[in-house]
Design an enzyme around this catalytic site. Structure first.
Site, PDB file in Angstrom:
ATOM      1  N   CYS A 122     -45.796   2.067  35.451  1.00  0.00           N
ATOM      2  CA  CYS A 122     -46.241   3.454  35.631  1.00  0.00           C
ATOM      3  C   CYS A 122     -47.616   3.531  34.995  1.00  0.00           C
ATOM      4  O   CYS A 122     -47.757   3.948  33.854  1.00  0.00           O
ATOM      5  CB  CYS A 122     -45.299   4.423  34.926  1.00  0.00           C
ATOM      6  SG  CYS A 122     -43.583   4.259  35.419  1.00  0.00           S
ATOM      7  N   LYS A 128     -53.305   2.697  29.072  1.00  0.00           N
ATOM      8  CA  LYS A 128     -52.614   1.499  28.579  1.00  0.00           C
ATOM      9  C   LYS A 128     -52.985   0.277  29.405  1.00  0.00           C
ATOM     10  O   LYS A 128     -53.050  -0.833  28.882  1.00  0.00           O
ATOM     11  CB  LYS A 128     -51.101   1.725  28.561  1.00  0.00           C
ATOM     12  CG  LYS A 128     -50.704   2.811  27.571  1.00  0.00           C
ATOM     13  CD  LYS A 128     -49.215   2.908  27.382  1.00  0.00           C
ATOM     14  CE  LYS A 128     -48.835   4.124  26.564  1.00  0.00           C
ATOM     15  NZ  LYS A 128     -49.050   5.404  27.302  1.00  0.00           N
ATOM     16  N   CYS A 249     -43.810   9.699  25.789  1.00  0.00           N
ATOM     17  CA  CYS A 249     -44.536  10.517  24.823  1.00  0.00           C
ATOM     18  C   CYS A 249     -43.710  11.764  24.504  1.00  0.00           C
ATOM     19  O   CYS A 249     -44.237  12.853  24.357  1.00  0.00           O
ATOM     20  CB  CYS A 249     -45.915  10.882  25.343  1.00  0.00           C
ATOM     21  SG  CYS A 249     -45.884  11.771  26.891  1.00  0.00           S
TER      22      CYS A 249
HETATM   23  C1  LIG Z   1     -46.742   8.771  31.125  1.00  0.00           C
HETATM   24  S1  LIG Z   1     -47.549   8.550  32.624  1.00  0.00           S
HETATM   25  C2  LIG Z   1     -48.244   6.932  32.469  1.00  0.00           C
HETATM   26  C3  LIG Z   1     -49.491   6.891  31.618  1.00  0.00           C
HETATM   27  C4  LIG Z   1     -50.222   5.562  31.687  1.00  0.00           C
HETATM   28  N1  LIG Z   1     -49.337   4.462  31.387  1.00  0.00           N
HETATM   29  C5  LIG Z   1     -51.398   5.569  30.781  1.00  0.00           C
HETATM   30  O1  LIG Z   1     -51.325   4.987  29.688  1.00  0.00           O
HETATM   31  O2  LIG Z   1     -52.446   6.133  31.146  1.00  0.00           O
HETATM   32  C6  LIG Z   1     -46.274   8.323  33.752  1.00  0.00           C
HETATM   33  C7  LIG Z   1     -46.697   7.931  35.145  1.00  0.00           C
HETATM   34  O3  LIG Z   1     -45.565   7.592  35.906  1.00  0.00           O
HETATM   35  C8  LIG Z   1     -45.835   7.865  37.248  1.00  0.00           C
HETATM   36  N2  LIG Z   1     -44.577   7.864  38.009  1.00  0.00           N
HETATM   37  C9  LIG Z   1     -43.679   8.834  38.166  1.00  0.00           C
HETATM   38  N3  LIG Z   1     -42.660   8.440  38.944  1.00  0.00           N
HETATM   39  C10 LIG Z   1     -42.926   7.157  39.264  1.00  0.00           C
HETATM   40  C11 LIG Z   1     -42.249   6.197  40.059  1.00  0.00           C
HETATM   41  N4  LIG Z   1     -41.102   6.487  40.649  1.00  0.00           N
HETATM   42  N5  LIG Z   1     -42.818   4.997  40.192  1.00  0.00           N
HETATM   43  C12 LIG Z   1     -43.993   4.710  39.599  1.00  0.00           C
HETATM   44  N6  LIG Z   1     -44.662   5.567  38.837  1.00  0.00           N
HETATM   45  C13 LIG Z   1     -44.134   6.785  38.675  1.00  0.00           C
HETATM   46  C14 LIG Z   1     -46.554   9.191  37.185  1.00  0.00           C
HETATM   47  O4  LIG Z   1     -47.352   9.357  38.354  1.00  0.00           O
HETATM   48  C15 LIG Z   1     -47.400   9.028  35.930  1.00  0.00           C
HETATM   49  O5  LIG Z   1     -48.697   8.620  36.247  1.00  0.00           O
END
Ligand SMILES: C[S@@+](CC[C@H](N)C(=O)[O-])C[C@H]1O[C@@H](n2cnc3c(N)ncnc32)[C@H](O)[C@@H]1O
Lengths: 324, 268
Positions: A122, A128, A249
């Protein structure tokens, strides 16, 4: 779900922090040619907290299992200064990336080693991902996210921070990471599963009882399910012996420990994969000068925001897939 | 004593040697009224150019209003123009203050907190009283109580007072009677606000809902305002001084930036 009950006397301090301005760290971009980035940051009286931890008393116990080469500058405890926006070097690459310094802990915990294949499940908007690339260790990094618009932001970050050559061993795709049918199985040495979660910083409102009224209810109910699917997918994608870090988070036990425990069970019953929780309590000692840790998690580690060090919340838990 | 008083006078008052006798009488009257030798000298040291007789007149008038010699001196030192007021003006002001409930016993207390009370324009006093009655809806008894316990309100901008009141009433949900009882208007607004918001963000204070109910038991306004930092943190906020210090800095910056935003949006 009531944080007052979960955290007891620690909750008021965390609550006031969630409702006050968060603190940032400056992740140094090792791909920038500025050269004086570090000098500028030191000139602001900020210090690299990772270096300080490893060279402080807690670091003397021997080298900690951390992803190498990551440098992140933060202002001392109690200091509310802000970093100025990063400047581009001669070829337009930015010198540092501002992010919640606690978000680096999951990346550090992943302990990426030279030549490894890494999956960021994700990934968007990419803080990250950028940190993972700073290690200089990824033979290849696969970054996925389900959101098209957020993937655009990820591309934007990669363009602002990486020279073309460094982008070559990164592949970015829009994908539903929770789809078990589609994941490449048993491939990656390291997998980061940084799941979507309720962002406490936005949802702690005036009354604790309607803590989450602002979040759409349907999404909220499905969230834990999605989180578990994503973590199981991450486990499946890891090689036998590979390591997976789950992170959020949020302070919510339901989205943290509970998800980890359910995913471990699920991997075992559905896929006959044994997964062990790795002990990360050394993080608590190592980084105690920078973060305020909550010591009571059943599994994993949690950084509680505190006004003197208003980072987090960040939960992270490391799992190792058994060899066979 | 006479020597010292004589020396403190401006040349125009000492040219006439016969004045010496009159001066003696004058000093004696002051001593009779209870002024000490030092206080007499202090009184004459104020504004040397002013006729000696005027000092006696003003001092006697102030004592008639119920002040003791030390309060008289305090007023004259902090608010020198009072020495130039006529007996009539002083009497009128005394009457006005009496109407506002600030007579004998209270006046001493009031002048120590608000020495310019005698020279303050009457309009300013009226405006403050009107604000409390008409905009804040205090009863006249409550207004008098506020003036007695927080006479410094007479020196404040009415719009600031109104804002401060609204903060207590709407934001904190405090009733009129508690605003009055707590000496709220004497406390600096930044202290009230930072302590209240700190408690609120810690989940320890809530604005009552429409029915006047809260889910936590709010601390009394009086305690929030008047406890020392140490006791406030230990008894009400359960927080460290370090946390509170950082919080105050953050809140000040938040406020500054909100103001900037407001200004920017006004400019547009
Ligand atoms: C907490 S954020 C990630 C932040 C990122 N790792 C960073 O450090 O910038 C969670 C992410 O999960 C994605 N997401 C949600 N459902 C998902 C799925 N089924 N598969 C992949 N990504 C997904 C969202 O679009 C979002 O960008």
């Amino acid at each position: 779900m009531n944080y007052g009950m979960q955290f007891g006397p620690l909750w008021p301090s965390a609550r006031v922090s969630l409702l006050s301005e968060p603190k940032y760290g400056a992740l140094v971009n090792n791909f920038s040619w500025g050269g004086d980035v570090v000098r500028d940051l030191q000139g602001l009286r900020a210090a690299d907290f990772i270096y300080a931890a490893q060279n402080g008393p807690a670091g003397a116990e021997g080298p900690a299992p951390l992803s190498p080469n990551i440098q992140c500058y933060t202002f001392p405890k109690g200091d509310i200064c802000r970093f100025p926006p990063a400047r581009p070097d001669t070829v337009g690459i930015l010198g540092y990336y501002l992010m919640d310094a606690a978000s680096l802990l999951p990346v550090l915990a992943l302990n990426v080693q030279p030549g490894q294949l890494v999956l960021d499940l994700c990934a968007a908007p990419g803080g990250k991902t950028l940190a993972l690339l700073q290690t200089g260790c990824c033979r290849h990094l696969t970054a996925k996210d389900i959101s098209v618009s957020r993937i655009k932001r990820l591309h934007g970050i990669l363009h602002s921070y990486l020279p073309k050559a460094a982008r070559d061993n990164v592949s970015v795709s829009v994908e539903d990471g929770s789809n078990w049918e589609q994941v490449e199985r048993d491939v990656f040495d390291r997998v980061l599963v940084d799941v979507p979660c309720t962002t406490d910083r936005h949802s702690v409102m005036e009354h604790d009882n309607n803590l989450f009224t602002r979040v759409r209810k349907k999404e909220r109910q499905q969230l834990p399910m999605l989180q578990m699917q994503l973590l199981v997918a991450g486990i499946l994608a890891a090689k036998p012996g590979g390591e997976v870090v789950y992170s959020t988070c949020t302070l919510s036990q339901l989205q943290n420990e509970y998800i980890v425990e359910s995913a471990i069970k699920m991997a075992e019953t559905q896929f006959s994969i044994d997964v062990h929780v790795e002990d990360l309590s050394c993080f608590r000692r190592l980084f105690q000068d920078t973060f305020s840790f909550y010591a009571e998690c059943r599994v994993g580690e949690l950084v509680l925001p505190h006004l003197t060090a208003n980072f987090g919340p960040t939960y992270f838990c490391k799992l190792r897939r058994a060899q066979h | 004593l006479l020597e010292a008083v004589w020396l403190s006078l401006a040349p125009e008052h000492t040219r006439d040697k016969t004045g010496n006798l009159a001066l003696g009488n004058l000093v004696q009257s002051l001593l009779d009224m209870g002024f000490s030798h030092t206080q007499v000298v202090q009184l004459f040291n104020l504004q040397p150019r002013l006729a000696p007789q005027q000092r006696l007149a003003v001092a006697s008038e102030l004592m008639l209003l119920g002040l003791y010699p030390n309060s008289v001196l305090h007023v004259l030192q902090r608010s020198p123009n009072v020495l130039r007021m006529s007996v009539k003006q002083l009497k009128d002001r005394g009457e006005r203050l009496r109407q506002l409930g600030l007579s004998e016993g209270h006046l001493k207390h009031v002048v120590s907190r608000c020495p310019p009370i005698f020279t303050l324009p009457g309009k300013k006093i009226d405006a403050t009283v009107r604000l409390f009655k008409e905009k804040c809806l205090f009863t006249m008894d409550q207004v008098m109580e506020i003036l007695r316990s927080c006479p410094n309100v007479l020196l404040k901008e009415p719009s600031d007072l109104e804002y401060k009141f609204q903060y207590a009433f709407f934001r904190m949900g405090v009733k009129h009677k508690d605003v009055v009882k707590s000496g709220f208007f004497r406390a600096p607004f930044t202290v009230i606000r930072s302590r209240h918001v700190f408690l609120e963000r810690r989940g320890l204070y809530q604005t009552p809902d429409k029915k006047g109910q809260t889910q936590v038991i709010n601390a009394k306004l009086k305690e929030i305002i008047w406890l020392s930092d140490k006791d406030f943190l230990a008894q009400l906020a359960c927080a460290s001084l370090e946390e509170y210090d950082v919080f105050k800095k953050l809140l000040a910056r938040e406020e500054e930036e909100e103001e900037e935003e407001d200004r920017d949006s006004e400019d547009e």
